[in-house]
Design a protein around this motif. Structure first.
Motif, short mmCIF file in Angstrom:
data_model
loop_
_atom_site.label_atom_id
_atom_site.label_comp_id
_atom_site.label_asym_id
_atom_site.label_seq_id
_atom_site.Cartn_x
_atom_site.Cartn_y
_atom_site.Cartn_z
N LYS A 1 0.83 -1.20 0.00
CA LYS A 1 0.00 0.00 0.00
C LYS A 1 0.87 1.26 0.00
O LYS A 1 0.36 2.37 -0.10
CB LYS A 1 -0.94 -0.02 1.22
CG LYS A 1 -2.03 -1.09 1.07
CD LYS A 1 -3.01 -1.08 2.21
CE LYS A 1 -4.10 -2.12 2.00
NZ LYS A 1 -4.94 -2.28 3.19
N ASP A 2 2.20 1.08 0.17
CA ASP A 2 3.08 2.24 0.19
C ASP A 2 3.47 2.73 -1.20
O ASP A 2 4.39 3.52 -1.36
CB ASP A 2 4.34 1.95 1.02
CG ASP A 2 5.19 0.84 0.41
OD1 ASP A 2 4.81 0.32 -0.67
OD2 ASP A 2 6.22 0.49 1.00
N ARG A 3 2.79 2.21 -2.24
CA ARG A 3 2.91 2.69 -3.62
C ARG A 3 4.23 2.29 -4.28
O ARG A 3 4.53 2.73 -5.38
CB ARG A 3 2.78 4.23 -3.70
CG ARG A 3 1.54 4.74 -2.99
CD ARG A 3 1.64 6.22 -2.79
NE ARG A 3 0.58 6.69 -1.93
CZ ARG A 3 0.39 7.97 -1.63
NH1 ARG A 3 1.20 8.89 -2.13
NH2 ARG A 3 -0.59 8.33 -0.85
N VAL A 4 5.02 1.50 -3.58
CA VAL A 4 6.30 1.10 -4.15
C VAL A 4 6.28 -0.39 -4.46
O VAL A 4 5.75 -1.18 -3.69
CB VAL A 4 7.46 1.40 -3.16
CG1 VAL A 4 8.80 0.96 -3.74
CG2 VAL A 4 7.48 2.89 -2.83
N ALA A 5 6.86 -0.73 -5.61
CA ALA A 5 7.07 -2.15 -5.94
C ALA A 5 8.54 -2.44 -5.73
O ALA A 5 9.40 -1.62 -6.09
CB ALA A 5 6.65 -2.43 -7.36
N SER A 6 8.85 -3.60 -5.14
CA SER A 6 10.24 -3.94 -4.86
C SER A 6 10.61 -5.25 -5.53
O SER A 6 9.76 -6.12 -5.74
CB SER A 6 10.46 -4.10 -3.35
OG SER A 6 10.12 -2.90 -2.69
N VAL A 7 11.90 -5.38 -5.83
CA VAL A 7 12.43 -6.65 -6.33
C VAL A 7 13.54 -7.07 -5.38
O VAL A 7 14.39 -6.27 -4.99
CB VAL A 7 13.01 -6.49 -7.75
CG1 VAL A 7 13.42 -7.85 -8.30
CG2 VAL A 7 12.01 -5.82 -8.67
N TRP A 8 13.52 -8.37 -5.02
CA TRP A 8 14.47 -8.91 -4.03
C TRP A 8 15.13 -10.15 -4.61
O TRP A 8 14.55 -10.85 -5.42
CB TRP A 8 13.75 -9.29 -2.74
CG TRP A 8 12.72 -8.33 -2.22
CD1 TRP A 8 11.45 -8.14 -2.69
CD2 TRP A 8 12.87 -7.44 -1.12
NE1 TRP A 8 10.78 -7.20 -1.97
CE2 TRP A 8 11.64 -6.74 -0.98
CE3 TRP A 8 13.91 -7.14 -0.24
CZ2 TRP A 8 11.43 -5.77 0.00
CZ3 TRP A 8 13.69 -6.19 0.74
CH2 TRP A 8 12.46 -5.52 0.85
N TYR A 9 16.36 -10.37 -4.11
CA TYR A 9 16.95 -11.68 -4.38
C TYR A 9 16.30 -12.67 -3.42
O TYR A 9 16.32 -12.47 -2.20
CB TYR A 9 18.46 -11.66 -4.13
CG TYR A 9 19.25 -10.97 -5.22
CD1 TYR A 9 19.24 -11.48 -6.52
CD2 TYR A 9 20.00 -9.83 -4.95
CE1 TYR A 9 19.97 -10.86 -7.52
CE2 TYR A 9 20.73 -9.21 -5.94
CZ TYR A 9 20.71 -9.73 -7.24
OH TYR A 9 21.42 -9.12 -8.22
#
Lengths: 342, 723
Positions: free
Chosen positions: A31-39
């Protein structure tokens, strides 16, 4: 059973987590409007996709891990370059986007748009152009049929032949993915379908619902094959490859929980035996309901995104893989001895 | 009117022929039966006829009083034949039996026949000239004799004998045993016994022995041996040996019973019978050796067999008679003279001597011992090869009270337990002489013990053994336990076992009452029991694991032996009279037999780790007998594979056991099985369908690319403990 890796990168509730095809990357939206990519191996954050101005409800990555699509409450869907993190295209839409999903080849993706005001919800299919500008208009629109509640989730079946959708009233419907023709529907749930995830081969899928159950249905007949019963509303359900398990996640909504005890909220990932339908174990740790469960495509780990703003990434240990019912062991032993005889 | 009725019937019209024939006095037969015809008598001049008659009368009177004798005379000479009439047919029978073939002198041999036989056989028409095919009874299907081995869960069978009933049951461990056939009353008049490979169950009856077999325990064969008391089997199970205190009596020759009697005249008076189990006929009969006739406690078995049934032998006064079983003739047609022979034992397996070829069956060996004779010959133990009768090894011994011959089951070693006495004969102690048959020259290793060994047992297929010694404790109450249970194995020197082994004690337990050693047929596990019967409540069973892998080697153990001994369980069993391992070595049955005493009769079943699985108190319980199994057909490779996949196999059995344990669980397991089966078959159809559509996922691997990944090392890691 498992040692979790905490992915602390989001400031608000997670809405969806997802692995890429190889499982080396984990994507999360919140909901914080950010998309993240993780290993996925160590939980290190690779990067973020910044641009949405509202809750991102859904994310997906294409099979080549080149493009990422997100759907947001800001009445838009965005296509991203997975490597650079730059936004490739933005589709402005008349309503929030609840769900996005590439098809198996990555040539197109579907989105589920919400019902707002006069705007009926719909499932729309957009082509993906890898070498030029993106089409503004969908190649296919399946508008919510009369007498049907809005669609909440949708996905591609095996071969991309069908689109299966879950609805707010607990209905499951099936459409021809080329023509959009309505083919069948069934109503396994009594409340909204919160998630719908396919088996690795796309021939059957699991649905979770606020009605505290999850079901496995087959694509061809929409027959209810399995039922998993819990004591809390379920937000997500996933099918594990390798092992015949399913993982369910959910929990009482924060507003319904009178105390802050995580026990009472039932904020646990629940493991069920896929075939025998009984609960095998639970994994706790989240401080709020689990909003989404994703399983590594090779079945080696799973990630849960919680209302508490954390992603917990669990790698399975040997005991997980060794676990077998005697019945299964016998069947395996019989099969192996039979093949030896043959 | 009744009178008129009588008048109406003419008595001549009534046919009495049936009654007449039925009640006709068969005078001629009866009279003829008293006569014998004698041929081959000397032809004498008439003058000497009376003299001859006198001689013959004297001879024939030895059988019974002669009523009359008629010797025809013609042309002034006797005719060389005569008729003798007795008062009773029995005498005539006896005369035929005893005097037929009697040599009167060098030239004359009497041929004695019954006159009735002449009637019967010599009169034309009484015996057809044409050969008549004997009627062969149609072949009777017996059912598969080893059907019990096909039990899907590999269970073993056993018999329970109580009161007058014998039942055959499947062993179900903790569960009540399941009857294979309806328990049968009066199935036997004494005991029942399985053949060595379990194919037949034998029952004892006043008329003889009966064999039962097949899935329904149907009657297979009868062995007519009246008053049979003891039975035994050959090592390979081809022969049955039976002994009766009543000598065999043949039915009279003309009696119909004679035709069905399996014995020939040569067996008359014999008491010991060897039967061929395949034909059901006697192979050889023997009289009881005269020195045993007065023996109160019969030495049994009287006949001992080589491991493959090729030879059998029995002991005689100063001799050993070895027969080869093809013909049951003495090997070389001679008995083997062995002065003073006390006892002998065959090697229980083919023995591979140092010069034996490994791909051929091993040698037939036997060992025997002789005591000191007249102080000019020492006591001796010898190993003899059969059929060569060559003595391969002899050991001379001094001051010997007794010897016991213990072969290791593979014939690799022979242990001779020599009980010796001091010169004063006041104290007795034991030496163990180990013959290592596979080594060149058969080295003999001596182990001298201070005490008397009361029991000795080799580990099956192993090199270890257990002995029980009694410590001589003068002036100490007999009630004090004084036995020592000691475990021995070949000593490891410099990390390996010398081919010429030296046995050494690796563990012992003293102050015991134990007197019985029972190794599991598969080795490793051994039950040591105190079998005292009714008079003592100290009876107990102890379970030992010689290769315990649960914890580190016992600190007390002398570690120069390949073993880790652990007492795994100990149980008191007040009434204990007998013990037996099942053929698989998984279970031990212990029972209290009403044949010994009447206290707490019944049986108990333990698993190999000594867990009590069942206890059943049964009034007048008599005997428990496991059904033996033939040798496994699995090759060494098969066994290895099973051992490798033991987990999978044991999972199957665990599941079955769980199902047996609880019906609710059973239903759950059945449900799960069904669910799994349905799911698997559904998946199968789905996968097939996908393959048809060309959507199976295998092709995806084609465009998979390998990406090199540089993994970074994590220097710091925070760990969260999940509650």
């Amino acid at each position: 059973m498992m040692r979790p890796i905490m992915l602390k990168g989001h400031e608000r509730s997670l809405t969806q987590v997802k692995f890429n095809r190889e499982g080396d990357l984990l994507l999360s939206v919140a909901k914080d409007r950010v998309a993240s990519v993780w290993y996925s191996s160590n939980g290190e954050r690779l990067g973020t996709f910044i641009g949405h101005i509202g809750t991102i409800w859904s994310i997906d990555i294409d099979p080549e891990s080149e493009l990422v699509v997100t759907g947001s409450a800001d009445f838009s869907a965005k296509l991203w370059n997975a490597r650079t993190g730059e936004c490739v295209h933005t589709w402005s839409l008349p309503s929030p986007v609840r769900r996005v999903e590439f098809n198996a080849t990555g040539e197109k993706f579907l989105m589920v748009t919400d019902q707002v005001m006069k705007q009926l919800g719909s499932i729309e299919v957009y082509p993906v152009n890898r070498s030029g500008p993106q089409a503004e208009e969908p190649m296919l629109t399946i508008t919510t049929r009369e007498g049907f509640a809005k669609a909440t989730v949708a996905g591609w079946s095996y071969g991309g032949l069908y689109i299966i959708a879950g609805h707010a009233d607990g209905t499951i419907s099936k459409y021809d993915a080329k023509t959009g023709e309505f083919l069948a529907s069934t109503k396994p749930h009594t409340e909204t379908v919160s998630d719908l995830q396919f088996s690795p081969d796309g021939t059957y899928f699991i649905t979770s619902s606020r009605d505290k159950t999850a079901h496995i249905l087959d694509v061809d007949g929409l027959q209810m094959l399995k039922t998993y019963e819990t004591d809390a509303p379920m937000n997500s359900a996933a099918i594990t490859p390798v092992k015949d398990f399913v993982i369910l996640g959910g929990g009482q909504d924060a507003k319904d929980v009178t105390t802050t005890s995580s026990k009472q909220g039932k904020f646990e990932a629940r493991f069920f035996h896929k075939v025998f339908q009984d609960e095998i174990g639970r994994v706790n740790g989240h401080f709020g309901p689990l909003n989404y469960i994703a399983v590594h495509p090779q079945g080696t780990s799973y990630a849960s995104g919680g209302e508490d703003g954390y992603v917990r990434l669990h790698h399975f240990e040997k005991s997980y893989f060794d676990f077998l019912y005697d019945v299964e062991r016998t069947a395996q032993a019989t099969a192996s001895t039979q093949t030896e005889v043959n | 009117m009744p009178s008129t009725v009588e008048e109406d019937i003419n008595i001549d019209d009534i046919d009495f022929s049936d009654l007449e024939s039925k009640y006709a006095v068969q005078e001629s037969d009866n009279i003829l039966a008293n006569y014998v015809v004698v041929d081959g008598a000397p032809i004498a001049p008439e003058a000497k006829a009376e003299m001859l008659k006198k001689v013959l009368n004297k001879l024939f009177s030895t059988i019974g009083k002669v009523k009359d004798m008629h010797m025809p005379v013609a042309d002034g000479k006797t005719k060389g034949f005569l008729f003798v009439e007795y008062f009773k047919p029995e005498f005539a029978d006896a005369a035929v039996k005893q005097l037929n073939g009697k040599k009167l002198d060098v030239k004359h041999r009497l041929l004695v026949n019954k006159l009735s036989d002449i009637e019967k056989y010599a009169v034309e028409g009484h015996v057809t000239d044409e050969f008549q095919e004997p009627e062969i009874p149609p072949f009777k299907e017996t059912g598969y004799l080893r059907s019990w081995l096909q039990d899907p869960t590999g269970r073993d069978q056993f018999t329970l004998q109580m009161n007058d009933v014998v039942g055959v049951y499947w062993n179900k461990a903790r569960q009540p045993p399941e009857a294979c056939v309806e328990p049968r009353a009066h199935w036997t008049s004494a005991f029942v016994k399985y053949s060595p490979k379990g194919s037949f169950l034998f029952s004892i009856h006043p008329q003889g022995v009966q064999a039962w077999g097949g899935p329904d325990y149907a009657r297979m064969k009868r062995f007519a041996h009246p008053d049979v008391r003891l039975i035994d089997f050959s090592a390979d199970g081809k022969f049955l040996v039976s002994l009766s205190p009543s000598p065999i009596v043949l039915p009279p020759e003309d009696s119909p019973a004679r035709a069905s009697c399996p014995f020939g005249p040569e067996s008359e008076g014999h008491k010991l019978v060897i039967w061929d189990l395949a034909t059901g006929l006697p192979a050889r009969t023997f009289p009881l050796p005269p020195q045993l006739e007065k023996e109160k406690k019969m030495i049994w078995p009287l006949v001992k067999w080589s491991y493959d049934d090729k030879y059998c032998a029995r002991i005689g006064p100063d001799a050993l008679a070895v027969y080869e079983t093809e013909t049951f003739q003495l090997v070389d047609k001679k008995i083997i003279k062995i002065e003073g022979i006390m006892d002998f034992e065959w090697a229980p397996a083919g023995v591979y001597l140092a010069n034996s070829k490994k791909n051929e069956p091993g040698e037939h060996l036997l060992t025997y011992w002789t005591p000191e004779i007249n102080s000019n010959q020492t006591a001796r133990v010898a190993v003899m090869q059969i059929p060569s009768k060559e003595v391969l090894r002899t050991v001379n011994l001094f001051q010997v009270s007794d010897c016991k011959l213990h072969w290791q089951d593979q014939g690799k070693f022979l242990c001779v337990k020599v009980d010796r006495h001091t010169k004063s004969k006041k104290t007795v102690f034991t030496n163990l002489e180990f013959f290592q048959l596979e080594e060149k020259g058969i080295p003999v290793e001596k182990l001298e013990l201070k005490d008397v060994v009361v029991n000795f047992a080799w580990e099956p297929k192993g090199e270890r053994f257990v002995v029980i010694c009694t410590v001589d404790m003068p002036n100490v109450s007999a009630a004090v336990p004084r036995n020592v249970v000691a475990f021995y194995g070949p000593e490891i020197q410099k990390g390996k076992i010398n081919p010429q082994k030296k046995w050494t004690e690796f563990k012992s337990f003293d102050k015991k009452r134990s007197n019985t050693i029972l190794w599991s047929p598969k080795g490793r596990f051994v039950a040591v029991a105190t079998v005292l019967g009714a008079q003592s409540s100290n009876s107990e069973i102890e379970f030992f694991d010689a290769d315990y892998d649960g914890d580190k080697k016992d600190q007390d153990a002398k570690i120069n032996v390949n073993a880790n001994l652990k007492l795994v369980a100990q149980h008191e069993y007040a009434g204990l009279t007998d013990l037996a391992w099942d053929p698989s070595g998984r279970y031990l049955a212990a029972w209290s037999s009403a044949w010994r005493h009447k206290i707490e009769n019944g049986y108990r079943l333990y698993d190999l780790a000594g867990h009590l699985l069942r206890e059943d108190l049964i009034d007048n319980f008599k005997a428990f007998e496991w059904r033996p199994r033939p040798a496994s057909l699995l090759t060494a490779a098969d066994r290895k594979k099973v051992r490798k996949n033991l987990k999978e196999y044991s999972a199957q059995f665990d599941e079955l056991d769980a199902m047996e344990a609880d019906t609710a669980l059973r239903e759950l397991i059945l449900l799960r099985r069904r669910l799994l089966k349905e799911w698997t078959s559904w998946r199968q159809t789905v996968v097939e369908k996908l393959a048809e559509l060309g959507l199976d996922q295998k092709e995806e691997t084609d465009n998979e690319e390998i990406i090199e990944e540089i993994k970074e090392e994590i220097l710091e890691e925070t760990e969260e403990v999940i509650e």
